[in-house]
Design a protein around this motif. Structure first.
Motif, PDB file in Angstrom:
ATOM      1  N   GLN A  63       9.785  29.822   0.283  1.00 40.47           N
ATOM      2  CA  GLN A  63      10.781  30.490   1.123  1.00 40.47           C
ATOM      3  C   GLN A  63      10.581  32.002   1.185  1.00 40.47           C
ATOM      4  O   GLN A  63      11.092  32.654   2.091  1.00 40.47           O
ATOM      5  CB  GLN A  63      12.200  30.169   0.648  1.00 40.47           C
ATOM      6  CG  GLN A  63      12.506  30.653  -0.756  1.00 40.47           C
ATOM      7  CD  GLN A  63      13.318  31.932  -0.814  1.00 40.47           C
ATOM      8  OE1 GLN A  63      13.901  32.349   0.155  1.00 40.47           O
ATOM      9  NE2 GLN A  63      13.340  32.564  -1.974  1.00 40.47           N
ATOM     10  N   TYR A 190      19.974  20.836  19.154  1.00 37.99           N
ATOM     11  CA  TYR A 190      19.518  20.339  17.854  1.00 37.99           C
ATOM     12  C   TYR A 190      19.181  18.860  18.058  1.00 37.99           C
ATOM     13  O   TYR A 190      20.017  17.982  17.863  1.00 37.99           O
ATOM     14  CB  TYR A 190      20.650  20.566  16.858  1.00 37.99           C
ATOM     15  CG  TYR A 190      20.475  20.112  15.447  1.00 37.99           C
ATOM     16  CD1 TYR A 190      19.273  19.593  14.954  1.00 37.99           C
ATOM     17  CD2 TYR A 190      21.537  20.218  14.559  1.00 37.99           C
ATOM     18  CE1 TYR A 190      19.151  19.190  13.652  1.00 37.99           C
ATOM     19  CE2 TYR A 190      21.433  19.812  13.236  1.00 37.99           C
ATOM     20  CZ  TYR A 190      20.244  19.300  12.793  1.00 37.99           C
ATOM     21  OH  TYR A 190      20.125  18.890  11.481  1.00 37.99           O
ATOM     22  N   GLY A 245      18.873  25.888   9.851  1.00 33.45           N
ATOM     23  CA  GLY A 245      17.946  24.828   9.451  1.00 33.45           C
ATOM     24  C   GLY A 245      16.655  24.792  10.230  1.00 33.45           C
ATOM     25  O   GLY A 245      16.049  23.730  10.384  1.00 33.45           O
ATOM     26  N   TYR A 246      16.191  25.966  10.716  1.00 28.26           N
ATOM     27  CA  TYR A 246      14.913  26.067  11.440  1.00 28.26           C
ATOM     28  C   TYR A 246      14.858  25.069  12.596  1.00 28.26           C
ATOM     29  O   TYR A 246      13.867  24.362  12.801  1.00 28.26           O
ATOM     30  CB  TYR A 246      13.734  25.882  10.491  1.00 28.26           C
ATOM     31  CG  TYR A 246      13.464  27.096   9.615  1.00 28.26           C
ATOM     32  CD1 TYR A 246      14.442  28.054   9.384  1.00 28.26           C
ATOM     33  CD2 TYR A 246      12.226  27.296   9.019  1.00 28.26           C
ATOM     34  CE1 TYR A 246      14.197  29.158   8.584  1.00 28.26           C
ATOM     35  CE2 TYR A 246      11.979  28.418   8.220  1.00 28.26           C
ATOM     36  CZ  TYR A 246      12.965  29.336   8.002  1.00 28.26           C
ATOM     37  OH  TYR A 246      12.731  30.441   7.223  1.00 28.26           O
ATOM     38  N   VAL A 247      15.961  25.027  13.330  1.00 33.93           N
ATOM     39  CA  VAL A 247      16.029  24.145  14.499  1.00 33.93           C
ATOM     40  C   VAL A 247      15.250  24.783  15.640  1.00 33.93           C
ATOM     41  O   VAL A 247      15.480  25.943  15.996  1.00 33.93           O
ATOM     42  CB  VAL A 247      17.485  23.891  14.923  1.00 33.93           C
ATOM     43  CG1 VAL A 247      17.525  22.934  16.104  1.00 33.93           C
ATOM     44  CG2 VAL A 247      18.290  23.331  13.747  1.00 33.93           C
ATOM     45  N   GLY A 385       8.360  22.011  13.176  1.00 34.11           N
ATOM     46  CA  GLY A 385       7.900  23.344  12.846  1.00 34.11           C
ATOM     47  C   GLY A 385       7.319  24.065  14.034  1.00 34.11           C
ATOM     48  O   GLY A 385       6.908  23.452  15.027  1.00 34.11           O
ATOM     49  N   ARG A 391      10.648  22.723   8.881  1.00 38.06           N
ATOM     50  CA  ARG A 391      11.900  22.146   8.393  1.00 38.06           C
ATOM     51  C   ARG A 391      11.675  20.746   7.855  1.00 38.06           C
ATOM     52  O   ARG A 391      10.849  19.980   8.370  1.00 38.06           O
ATOM     53  CB  ARG A 391      12.960  22.117   9.505  1.00 38.06           C
ATOM     54  CG  ARG A 391      12.703  21.096  10.602  1.00 38.06           C
ATOM     55  CD  ARG A 391      13.675  21.249  11.780  1.00 38.06           C
ATOM     56  NE  ARG A 391      15.045  21.378  11.393  1.00 38.06           N
ATOM     57  CZ  ARG A 391      15.892  20.351  11.226  1.00 38.06           C
ATOM     58  NH1 ARG A 391      15.459  19.102  11.426  1.00 38.06           N
ATOM     59  NH2 ARG A 391      17.130  20.551  10.889  1.00 38.06           N
ATOM     60  N   GLU A 393      14.314  17.713   6.892  1.00 39.26           N
ATOM     61  CA  GLU A 393      15.709  17.286   6.831  1.00 39.26           C
ATOM     62  C   GLU A 393      15.835  16.089   5.902  1.00 39.26           C
ATOM     63  O   GLU A 393      15.222  15.037   6.137  1.00 39.26           O
ATOM     64  CB  GLU A 393      16.248  16.964   8.222  1.00 39.26           C
ATOM     65  CG  GLU A 393      17.704  16.563   8.208  1.00 39.26           C
ATOM     66  CD  GLU A 393      18.500  17.052   9.405  1.00 39.26           C
ATOM     67  OE1 GLU A 393      19.681  16.677   9.499  1.00 39.26           O
ATOM     68  OE2 GLU A 393      17.953  17.799  10.235  1.00 39.26           O
ATOM     69  N   GLY A 435      20.637  24.419   7.248  1.00 41.76           N
ATOM     70  CA  GLY A 435      21.068  23.293   8.056  1.00 41.76           C
ATOM     71  C   GLY A 435      22.568  23.203   8.236  1.00 41.76           C
ATOM     72  O   GLY A 435      23.343  23.710   7.421  1.00 41.76           O
ATOM     73  N   VAL A 440      18.858  20.602   4.691  1.00 43.52           N
ATOM     74  CA  VAL A 440      17.523  20.904   5.207  1.00 43.52           C
ATOM     75  C   VAL A 440      16.807  21.855   4.259  1.00 43.52           C
ATOM     76  O   VAL A 440      17.365  22.875   3.843  1.00 43.52           O
ATOM     77  CB  VAL A 440      17.606  21.525   6.614  1.00 43.52           C
ATOM     78  CG1 VAL A 440      16.208  21.903   7.118  1.00 43.52           C
ATOM     79  CG2 VAL A 440      18.275  20.567   7.595  1.00 43.52           C
ATOM     80  N   THR A 442      14.253  24.564   4.337  1.00 41.88           N
ATOM     81  CA  THR A 442      13.593  25.440   5.300  1.00 41.88           C
ATOM     82  C   THR A 442      12.372  26.055   4.625  1.00 41.88           C
ATOM     83  O   THR A 442      12.481  26.713   3.599  1.00 41.88           O
ATOM     84  CB  THR A 442      14.551  26.532   5.800  1.00 41.88           C
ATOM     85  OG1 THR A 442      15.145  27.210   4.695  1.00 41.88           O
ATOM     86  CG2 THR A 442      15.646  25.922   6.654  1.00 41.88           C
TER      87      THR A 442
END
Length: 471
Positions: A63, A190, A245-247, A385, A391, A393, A435, A440, A442
């Motif tokens: 991270q 999402y 959540g890196y959507v 990604g 991400r 989940e 998330g 999630v 990340t």
């Protein structure tokens, strides 16, 4: 060469650790941090993609200080830039000039003009939330004082009062009274948790249509068709949702959204604080979607986390000295010489290294590995990604869909034990949680991560998924 088995700090001991924990419990505010584990780790040193605890145990960091350390911990070149500046001009009051500020602003502004075809100016601050606050002043000034904004469900823009008002999570506002000017939050596409049976592109189009409906009639509460004015000044967006959540939205979403905004005179403010500086394979993540922001906010990786620096780029007509004069906003430490010197060196590194090629290649390799893990482990409901913003989940294994915060919390705890084994060596993992349901992982590794380290990350994640899966 990185020594992955450093000698433990001889001063590190159980007694010393307990002493530090006791001091923290007694004297440190808990309000300025988040402890994702009941007993947080005490780290001693870091280098490259690794961070080491007070016993010398190695942890692969996935991270990187919330995507602030894109170029690896203790990057020698950036550290040297900081040391050079300390010896020459470490400090100067912000009402005076120094060349590092001027050159850095010019580089970012010229680059933005090349990318977006718009002349603009750059304005500095210290942290990301402070830069968001400055952007709110620019927007309100440009719209004759309009204070209402649109923002996304799942969006995060900081925890100062103004930034909290446009951040979707009520929990960041709950204790501080009524926020009369909080944003109206709009659905983000999402896809994993969107309507069943829709493609990503269809869902993106649906979300835009839902937003556009607000302007069909004055009775939807945002638009006066008689004078052609919206009550809202700007739409604050993260092209890739960070804390959410890196959507990653479909490619058609932002062009269609921008069409609606332009039609109704609403500014687009793009928050690149977490995704800027090649995290996604482009200098700015909004470049993937082919739209031009009116204001762009940046921070974090600009200085690789050394002597933090943030800022905004805005179109000339919004920020020129006639409309936004001296003193419109101010911070003692904005554009500080140490931060701007490191940032200039980081920008040179970005020009010299082909991150536009290497980051997508590494990201695709990492994502392929995550897809293989998804096929193997039922607790992995979704992976996605863009570049090295990835991400994972985590879901209940019975349906690979029901969010499982408890499994993610367990994963973080197990990862920090430092007892995962690969190639005869012990490792830990540093993971971040995000998330809508806090389920999630990340993944934001250093852009300098090697393919060998990606393989290591995948092997350790494989072990971790196996360890936490209910039997």
């Amino acid at each position: 060469m990185l020594d992955r088995n450093p000698t433990s700090n001889p001063l590190a001991s159980e007694n010393d650790r307990e002493r530090l924990y006791a001091l923290e419990a007694e004297y440190c505010s808990y309000g300025d941090t988040v402890h994702y584990t009941e007993v947080p780790k005490i780290f001693e040193r870091c280098e490259g993609s690794f961070i080491y605890d007070d016993e010398g145990q190695q942890f692969l960091d996935l991270q990187m200080w919330y995507s602030a350390v894109n170029f690896g911990y203790a990057n020698p070149r950036l550290n040297e830039a900081l040391k050079r500046q300390i010896d020459r001009l470490p400090q100067v009051a912000s009402q005076y000039l120094h060349k590092e500020k001027i050159e850095l602003a010019a580089e970012i502004a010229i680059g933005a003009q090349e990318r977006f075809g718009q002349k603009g100016r750059v304005h500095f601050n210290v942290g990301g939330a402070q830069a968001v606050e400055d952007s709110l002043k620019i927007v309100r000034n440009a719209s004759n004082g309009k204070s209402l904004m649109f923002a996304f469900e799942g969006g995060y823009h900081g925890r100062t009062l103004g930034a909290s008002a446009i951040t979707s999570s009520y929990r960041y506002r709950r204790r501080y009274g009524h926020f009369g000017e909080r944003a109206q939050f709009i659905e983000f596409p999402y896809h994993f948790r969107g309507p069943r049976g829709m493609s990503k592109e269809e869902y993106g189009e649906l979300c835009v249509k839902k937003f556009e409906r607000l302007f069909e009639s004055e009775y939807n509460g945002v638009w006066d068709p008689k004078v052609g004015q919206a009550e809202y000044a700007a739409f604050y967006v993260e092209p890739i949702q960070g804390t959410g959540g890196y959507v990653i939205p479909p490619p058609n979403f932002f062009p269609e959204l921008k069409r609606v905004l332009d039609k109704h005179g609403i500014l687009l403010v793009v928050d690149e604080i977490q995704m800027g500086f090649y995290r996604t394979g482009k200098l700015w993540s909004i470049e993937h979607f082919g739209v031009t922001p009116d204001v762009l906010v940046f921070g974090k990786a600009l200085t690789n986390g050394l002597n933090p620096l943030s800022g905004i780029w805005a179109r000339e007509e919004l920020i020129n000295p006639t409309v936004f004069p001296a003193g419109s906003t101010h911070s003692t430490f904005n554009a500080n010489p140490l931060g701007t010197a490191v940032a200039l060196e980081a920008m040179r590194m970005m020009r010299e290294d082909d991150y536009e090629t290497t980051v997508p290649a590494k990201g695709a390799y990492f994502l392929d590995g995550l897809k293989a893990l998804k096929e193997k482990h039922k607790i992995v409901g979704d992976v996605d990604g863009l570049g090295l913003a990835l991400r994972i989940e985590i879901c209940e294994p019975h349906d690979s869909y029901t969010p499982s915060k408890k499994l993610v919390d367990l994963m973080v705890d197990e990862a920090l034990k430092g007892d995962l084994v690969h190639g005869g060596e012990r490792y830990g993992l540093v993971l971040d949680i995000g998330g809508y349901h806090k389920n999630v992982i990340t993944v934001a590794p250093a852009l300098t991560i090697s393919y060998e380290e990606i393989d290591l990350a995948l092997a350790l994640l494989d072990q971790l998924f196996e360890r936490v899966t209910p039997r």
